[in-house]
Write an enzyme that holds these catalytic residues in place. Structure first.
Site, PDB file in Angstrom:
ATOM      1  CG  ASP A 173       5.171  -9.085 -16.590  1.00  0.00           C
ATOM      2  OD1 ASP A 173       4.324  -8.256 -16.195  1.00  0.00           O
ATOM      3  OD2 ASP A 173       6.379  -8.951 -16.399  1.00  0.00           O
ATOM      4  CG  HIS A 174      -0.364  -8.049 -13.723  1.00  0.00           C
ATOM      5  ND1 HIS A 174       0.627  -8.224 -12.795  1.00  0.00           N
ATOM      6  CD2 HIS A 174      -0.903  -6.831 -13.460  1.00  0.00           C
ATOM      7  CE1 HIS A 174       0.680  -7.168 -12.001  1.00  0.00           C
ATOM      8  NE2 HIS A 174      -0.240  -6.302 -12.381  1.00  0.00           N
ATOM      9  CG  HIS A 236       5.420  -6.242 -13.163  1.00  0.00           C
ATOM     10  ND1 HIS A 236       4.904  -7.360 -13.772  1.00  0.00           N
ATOM     11  CD2 HIS A 236       5.015  -6.312 -11.864  1.00  0.00           C
ATOM     12  CE1 HIS A 236       4.214  -8.060 -12.881  1.00  0.00           C
ATOM     13  NE2 HIS A 236       4.276  -7.449 -11.721  1.00  0.00           N
TER      14      HIS A 236
HETATM   15  C1  BG6 Z   1       2.531  -7.692  -8.563  1.00  0.00           C
HETATM   16  C2  BG6 Z   1       3.386  -7.562  -7.332  1.00  0.00           C
HETATM   17  O1  BG6 Z   1       3.172  -8.472  -9.521  1.00  0.00           O
HETATM   18  O2  BG6 Z   1       2.262  -6.411  -9.090  1.00  0.00           O
HETATM   19  C3  BG6 Z   1       2.729  -6.677  -6.299  1.00  0.00           C
HETATM   20  O3  BG6 Z   1       3.610  -8.840  -6.765  1.00  0.00           O
HETATM   21  C4  BG6 Z   1       2.349  -5.341  -6.911  1.00  0.00           C
HETATM   22  O4  BG6 Z   1       3.581  -6.476  -5.177  1.00  0.00           O
HETATM   23  C5  BG6 Z   1       1.564  -5.555  -8.204  1.00  0.00           C
HETATM   24  O5  BG6 Z   1       1.554  -4.636  -5.973  1.00  0.00           O
HETATM   25  C6  BG6 Z   1       1.341  -4.237  -8.915  1.00  0.00           C
HETATM   26  O6  BG6 Z   1       0.438  -4.419  -9.968  1.00  0.00           O
HETATM   27  P1  BG6 Z   1      -0.479  -3.218 -10.485  1.00  0.00           P
HETATM   28  O7  BG6 Z   1      -1.186  -3.794 -11.656  1.00  0.00           O
HETATM   29  O8  BG6 Z   1      -1.379  -2.844  -9.351  1.00  0.00           O
HETATM   30  O9  BG6 Z   1       0.462  -2.116 -10.843  1.00  0.00           O
END
Ligand code: BG6
Length: 485
Positions: A173-174, A236
């Site tokens: 989960d990045h 997230h």
């Molecule tokens: C991803 C989603 O997991 O997270 C995207 O699939 C979203 O739709 C993105 O834009 C948002 O990541 P960050 O790091 O730009 O907030």
């Protein structure tokens, strides 16, 4: 114990994620001398490249996605030397023998990064197993989507578990790779003053906003099947909620932290058919203007009718002693007014104001943890305006500001994937999501979706560039709460 591997294998090596995030992140680690010496990176995908072709492809990706001041010619050359490529169709199990041959000796350990379409999980895992690429010194990182409901997520987890036990499975989960997200732990458990009031006695409510200005970004095929709830909340936002709401873990390790997070996720009060109308709001963007630019509505972008939600707001509760009666308002959406991710903790008012008779108005304290675009922690406290107070005491809310960008100005901000790829290579599972967490997340999300279906709830329109449908304002206003904007 950390045990770095000698080889990294990237599935989807020519995809969008690889170009925008994985290759720049791996380069960043290489340039800082953090990758194990001799670590080779083998990419695989269907595209027909040889090693040299893939190196050229990677160079183009770096040129495009790395800031100019990070491009060091010698470091880039050294990084490209690590890269290899094997063209393969992962749906054909037989092809994996060639991949194993290309990888050669993996006795020094292998880490696999798998981001793939759901239907490719089974053949890929089978292929890896049949080619001897799933042994005890191989660990696997899994990128979403890992299913689209509890049932399909279990199926994928079962398939993976046949070849990789949980301690060698690293679900990504990045958001957990983001510095400010990890900072929630430092703030809560590295300081004595918050924890005593971090509960229903001290906190009135919590807001979590992840708003985006982007629209479909060419991902129509994926997004329209998924929608905002499953794209952002299931993973997230629930992880953010878990970090805010968890009990103090006994130590900083993967077991203790994930044990506490999963307790929170399992304590989420179910939202089903009887609650969705009052506790959730869904929306879909129409045309409008974002950052001064005219943009099209979702169905125009998609070029077909759709009832997929591009915005969702939820009022959640964690049913535990600590959080009884404290709402967690979450909202996320595409094409909103600003790109802004933040958590705001609204504390309760003081029990008795000594200033009221002298005209002084008090606001309860707010703690804002801003994840992006800026990174800061801001505590809003009451202060007296300078003056003689002859017409009453004037009090004003002023920020105690900790800009993480300024406080750590000499430290480079890393891409979230740098941290996660390094942890995968070194074998630290702390910032990866355990199976029981994912399943608790899905169970709660499935309940909401079932509720929408039972009530035939359709997204309400909102103008691009706004903060979502007006109903989302009503969701909080009902409780006397205003979204922090
Ligand atoms: C991803 C989603 O997991 O997270 C995207 O699939 C979203 O739709 C993105 O834009 C948002 O990541 P960050 O790091 O730009 O907030």
């Amino acid at each position: 114990m950390r045990q770095p591997v000698g080889k990294l294998l990237l599935f989807g090596a020519t995809g969008d994620l690889a170009q925008r995030m994985l290759l720049p992140s791996l380069y960043g680690l290489h340039a800082d001398g953090l990758l194990p010496e001799g670590l080779t990176i083998t990419g695989t995908a269907r595209h027909d490249h040889d090693d040299a072709g893939y190196r050229a492809f990677a160079k183009t990706a770096l040129d495009e996605h790395l800031p100019a001041d990070r491009q060091d010619e010698a470091a880039v050359a050294g990084f490209l030397d690590r890269l290899h490529y094997h063209a393969m169709d992962a749906s054909q199990v037989e092809g994996f023998a060639g991949l194993a041959e290309k990888l050669g000796d993996i006795s020094g350990g292998l880490a696999i990064f798998l981001s793939t379409a759901p239907w490719l999980f089974a053949p890929t895992i089978k292929g890896l197993e049949s080619a001897g690429l799933a042994g005890s010194n191989v660990r696997i990182g899994l990128e979403k989507p890992l299913g689209n409901d509890l049932k399909s997520s279990r199926e994928i987890n079962d398939i993976v578990a046949e070849a990789f036990p949980e301690d060698r499975t690293f679900r990504i989960d990045h958001y957990l790779g983001k510095e400010t997200v990890q900072n929630i732990l430092a703030l809560r458990f590295g300081n004595a003053m918050f924890e005593p009031i971090w509960n229903a006695r001290g906190i009135d409510h919590v807001q979590i906003t992840v708003s985006e200005t982007v629209g479909l970004e060419g991902r129509a095929g994926y997004y329209d099947d998924v929608g905002a709830l499953r794209d952002m909340v299931q993973n997230h936002m629930l992880q953010l909620l878990a970090l805010i709401a968890m009990e103090p873990p006994a130590r900083f390790d993967g077991t203790a932290i994930r044990d506490e997070k999963v307790k929170v996720l399992r304590s989420l009060r179910p939202i089903g058919p009887a609650e969705v109308q009052s506790e959730t709001v869904i929306g879909q963007y129409r045309d409008g203007a974002v950052n001064g630019e005219i943009v099209r509505g979702y169905v125009d972008e998609l070029e077909k009718p759709s009832t997929t939600e591009t915005f969702v707001a939820v009022k959640a509760h964690v049913d535990s002693w600590r959080w009884q009666g404290v709402p967690f308002y979450m909202r996320t959406g595409k094409r909103l007014a600003a790109r802004q991710s933040e958590i705001s903790i609204q504390f309760k008012p003081v029990p008795h104001s000594i200033f009221a008779e002298r005209g002084g108005m008090l606001q309860p304290n707010t703690l804002v943890i801003r994840l992006q675009p800026e990174e800061y922690i801001r505590l809003l406290v009451m202060a007296k305006e300078p003056g003689l107070d002859r017409e009453g005491i004037r009090l004003r809310e002023v920020p105690l500001d900790l800009s993480l960008t300024t406080a750590f100005a000499s430290t480079r901000r890393r891409i979230a994937y740098e941290r996660l790829l390094l942890d995968l290579i070194e074998g630290d599972p702390t910032l990866f999501v355990r199976r029981d967490e994912v399943e608790a997340q899905w169970a709660w999300i499935d309940g909401i979706r079932a509720g929408w279906k039972a009530n035939d709830m359709k997204p309400k329109p909102y103008a691009s560039g706004s903060w979502g449908p007006t109903a989302s304002v009503a969701l909080t206003e009902r409780d006397g709460v205003t979204w922090n904007e």
